[in-house]
Design a protein around this motif. Structure first.
Motif, PDB file in Angstrom:
ATOM      1  N   PHE A   1       1.590  -2.809 -12.395  1.00  0.00           N
ATOM      2  CA  PHE A   1       0.900  -1.795 -11.593  1.00  0.00           C
ATOM      3  C   PHE A   1      -0.272  -1.202 -12.375  1.00  0.00           C
ATOM      4  O   PHE A   1      -1.387  -1.094 -11.867  1.00  0.00           O
ATOM      5  CB  PHE A   1       1.858  -0.678 -11.181  1.00  0.00           C
ATOM      6  N   LEU A   2      -0.028  -0.815 -13.619  1.00  0.00           N
ATOM      7  CA  LEU A   2      -1.092  -0.228 -14.436  1.00  0.00           C
ATOM      8  C   LEU A   2      -2.228  -1.211 -14.654  1.00  0.00           C
ATOM      9  O   LEU A   2      -3.407  -0.848 -14.575  1.00  0.00           O
ATOM     10  CB  LEU A   2      -0.524   0.249 -15.777  1.00  0.00           C
ATOM     11  N   ASN A   3      -1.897  -2.463 -14.908  1.00  0.00           N
ATOM     12  CA  ASN A   3      -2.928  -3.490 -15.097  1.00  0.00           C
ATOM     13  C   ASN A   3      -3.749  -3.685 -13.826  1.00  0.00           C
ATOM     14  O   ASN A   3      -4.975  -3.773 -13.872  1.00  0.00           O
ATOM     15  CB  ASN A   3      -2.312  -4.814 -15.535  1.00  0.00           C
TER      16      ASN A   3
ATOM     17  N   ASP B   1       0.822  -1.219   0.000  1.00  0.00           N
ATOM     18  CA  ASP B   1       0.000   0.000   0.000  1.00  0.00           C
ATOM     19  C   ASP B   1       0.855   1.268   0.000  1.00  0.00           C
ATOM     20  O   ASP B   1       0.488   2.263  -0.608  1.00  0.00           O
ATOM     21  CB  ASP B   1      -0.942   0.008   1.199  1.00  0.00           C
ATOM     22  N   ARG B   2       2.006   1.206   0.671  1.00  0.00           N
ATOM     23  CA  ARG B   2       2.886   2.384   0.689  1.00  0.00           C
ATOM     24  C   ARG B   2       3.425   2.684  -0.695  1.00  0.00           C
ATOM     25  O   ARG B   2       3.425   3.829  -1.146  1.00  0.00           O
ATOM     26  CB  ARG B   2       4.047   2.175   1.666  1.00  0.00           C
ATOM     27  N   GLY B   3       3.886   1.654  -1.400  1.00  0.00           N
ATOM     28  CA  GLY B   3       4.453   1.844  -2.725  1.00  0.00           C
ATOM     29  C   GLY B   3       3.419   2.308  -3.737  1.00  0.00           C
ATOM     30  O   GLY B   3       3.683   3.199  -4.549  1.00  0.00           O
TER      31      GLY B   3
ATOM     32  N   PRO C   1      -0.392   5.503   3.054  1.00  0.00           N
ATOM     33  CA  PRO C   1      -0.998   5.222   4.365  1.00  0.00           C
ATOM     34  C   PRO C   1      -0.516   6.231   5.411  1.00  0.00           C
ATOM     35  O   PRO C   1       0.655   6.609   5.443  1.00  0.00           O
ATOM     36  CB  PRO C   1      -0.519   3.811   4.689  1.00  0.00           C
ATOM     37  N   ASN C   2      -1.436   6.684   6.222  1.00  0.00           N
ATOM     38  CA  ASN C   2      -1.174   7.679   7.271  1.00  0.00           C
ATOM     39  C   ASN C   2      -0.630   8.985   6.712  1.00  0.00           C
ATOM     40  O   ASN C   2      -0.010   9.756   7.426  1.00  0.00           O
ATOM     41  CB  ASN C   2      -0.222   7.129   8.332  1.00  0.00           C
TER      42      ASN C   2
END
Length: 114
Positions: free
Chosen positions: A67-69, A6-8, A42-43
């Motif tokens: 990522f795009l997919n 989630d961070r990335g 996040p946060n």
């Protein structure tokens, strides 16, 4: 930081928005931008320019495509995404301006534009 946790994902979306909004892609200015804009990490964590550089250097082409997919798969395709980009300040042209060359006989303070 894993590229696709989630961070990335949040950081990649934040960097994309930063590039579009500020018309800049220099990682060194991202922390200042993020301080004054909502972020998707996040946060609402603001990462340093060195973390951003390391993060981007670790992403391969296959990961960018994945990522795009993944992002496209999860969004509602009936919703439209509007991206507006105004480049009017990037193109400047001085129309029909000619400079006169200065010769030794002329006063150097006189310039003629026609």
């Amino acid at each position: 930081m894993s590229s696709w946790d989630d961070r990335g994902k949040g950081l990649l979306l934040d960097l994309s928005a930063y590039s579009i909004i500020s018309e800049n892609n220099a990682a060194q200015y991202y922390p200042d931008y993020a301080y004054n804009h909502p972020v998707l990490t996040p946060n609402h964590k603001i990462y340093s320019d060195s973390t951003i550089s390391r993060f981007l250097s670790e992403i391969g082409e296959d990961e960018r495509i994945a990522f795009l997919n993944d992002w496209n798969e999860k969004r509602n395709h009936r919703e439209k995404i509007y991206i507006s980009y105004d480049s009017t300040n990037k193109n400047c042209k001085a129309g029909d301006v000619e400079k006169q060359e200065i010769t030794e006989e002329q006063n150097y303070t006189e310039f003629v534009f026609s």
